[in-house]
Design an enzyme around this catalytic site. Structure first.
Site, short mmCIF file in Angstrom:
data_model
loop_
_atom_site.label_atom_id
_atom_site.label_comp_id
_atom_site.label_asym_id
_atom_site.label_seq_id
_atom_site.Cartn_x
_atom_site.Cartn_y
_atom_site.Cartn_z
N GLY A 13 11.68 6.68 -10.91
CA GLY A 13 10.47 6.01 -10.43
C GLY A 13 9.43 5.67 -11.49
O GLY A 13 9.75 5.22 -12.59
N TYR A 151 0.20 15.53 2.47
CA TYR A 151 0.43 14.68 1.30
C TYR A 151 -0.86 13.96 0.90
O TYR A 151 -1.29 14.03 -0.26
CB TYR A 151 1.55 13.67 1.57
CG TYR A 151 1.73 12.71 0.40
CD1 TYR A 151 2.23 13.17 -0.81
CD2 TYR A 151 1.35 11.37 0.49
CE1 TYR A 151 2.36 12.32 -1.90
CE2 TYR A 151 1.47 10.51 -0.59
CZ TYR A 151 1.98 10.99 -1.78
OH TYR A 151 2.09 10.16 -2.87
N LYS A 155 -3.44 14.19 -2.52
CA LYS A 155 -3.85 13.07 -3.37
C LYS A 155 -5.37 12.88 -3.36
O LYS A 155 -5.94 12.35 -4.31
CB LYS A 155 -3.12 11.80 -2.93
CG LYS A 155 -1.60 11.86 -3.19
CD LYS A 155 -1.28 12.09 -4.66
CE LYS A 155 0.21 12.02 -4.96
NZ LYS A 155 0.54 12.18 -6.38
N GLY A 182 -0.14 1.98 -3.72
CA GLY A 182 0.30 1.92 -2.32
C GLY A 182 1.81 1.85 -2.30
O GLY A 182 2.50 2.37 -3.20
N PHE A 188 10.83 7.87 -3.91
CA PHE A 188 9.79 8.54 -3.12
C PHE A 188 10.20 8.77 -1.66
O PHE A 188 10.09 9.89 -1.14
CB PHE A 188 8.52 7.68 -3.20
CG PHE A 188 7.36 8.20 -2.41
CD1 PHE A 188 6.54 9.19 -2.93
CD2 PHE A 188 7.06 7.69 -1.16
CE1 PHE A 188 5.45 9.67 -2.21
CE2 PHE A 188 5.97 8.15 -0.44
CZ PHE A 188 5.17 9.14 -0.96
#
Ligand code: NDP
Ligand code: 8X3
Length: 252
Positions: A13, A151, A155, A182, A188
């Site tokens: 990623g 989650y 963040k 986004g 993920f």
């Protein structure tokens, strides 16, 4: 002497794309991740381009992070850039059905792991009087959504921790940036849905999500700004993503 960057979670990623871009642009890099095979593949792929040091570690293991950091500091000295990218979402169930162990793992990785890496490498940056900490936050740290529960909250921590680091580090020459992506197609969603590829694919079906390279470019841009400039935060969505209406529950 080449500049140095440590990128956590470089086995796939955003982290892998960022490692590739920094290596291509003359940085010596430290890459980390838990999957040793993957790490070795990335290391081999990049070693012709840059000096690459691979460290297999779980960022939520404080002792391992501190041990690795000591070795890194001895080998390279203070890092010029630390990209705190390693992180994950687990599950999309509402709070009353979510697995508490998933919440714990997200807190351990996204919050504690990011703190450990930062705290371990920061003193050397402060002593040198320069450096840049780039945290990978998320739009989920600002905008709530169903199933985002723990989650998104991790963040939100990353967002406020980044700002508080800026406040603490004023006058030290160290920059701090929080990048808030986004919808982006990486591993993920495969991780979020615990290997269920069909479920993961559905997240991106008929969309044009961000690519890992888009985030790598953003990380590289923020660290390439003049020494007088600090980009505090960057919020990035794909064009296909935007805010929807707030939900309203109606009576039957
Ligand atoms: P990937 O799953 O593709 O990559 C995640 C990386 O983090 C992997 O290299 C993984 O390595 C590493 N990692 C996960 N847990 C740990 C751990 N405990 N210790 C060490 N490394 C770990 O996902 P992304 O590239 O999308 O995610 C990167 C960051 O971006 C995450 O912080 C994520 O929350 C954030 N983000 C992602 C978005 C998206 O839509 N994709 C949007 C916004 C933010 P390994 O498994 O080998 O340990
Ligand atoms: C990942 C973005 O919106 O899927 O951080 O939570 S989102």
């Amino acid at each position: 002497m080449n500049k140095t960057a440590m990128i956590t979670g470089a086995t796939s990623g955003f982290g892998k794309a960022t490692a590739e871009l920094f290596a291509k642009n003359g940085y010596d890099i430290v890459i980390t991740g838990r999957r040793q095979n993957r790490l070795e593949t990335v290391r081999k792929e990049l070693e012709g381009t840059a000096a690459v040091h691979a460290v297999s570690m779980d960022v939520s293991d404080r002792e391992a992070v501190y041990r690795a950091s000591e070795e890194i500091l001895e080998t390279f000295g203070a890092m010029d850039v630390l990209v705190n990218n390693a992180g994950l979402a687990l599950g999309l169930e509402p709070a009353h059905r979510a697995e508490i162990s998933d919440w714990e793992e997200m807190v351990d990785t996204n919050i504690k792991g990011l703190m450990y890496c930062t705290r371990a490498l920061l003193p050397a940056m402060a002593e040198k009087g320069s450096g840049h900490i780039v945290n990978i936050g998320s739009i989920a740290g600002t905008y709530p959504y169903p199933g985002g529960n723990a989650y998104g909250a991790t963040k939100a921590f990353v967002k406020q921790f980044s700002r508080n680091l800026r406040a603490d580090l004023a006058g030290t020459g160290i920059k701090v940036t929080n990048i808030e992506p986004g919808l982006a197609e990486t591993e993920f969603s495969i991780v979020r849905f615990k290997g269920d590829r069909d479920k993961a694919d559905k997240v991106y079906e008929n969309t044009e999500p961000l690519a890992a390279e888009d985030i790598a470019q953003t990380v590289f841009w923020v660290v390439s700004t003049p020494s007088r400039v600090n980009i505090n935060s960057v919020e990035i969505m794909p064009v296909c993503q935007a805010w929807g209406p707030l939900s309203v529950t109606r009576k039957e």
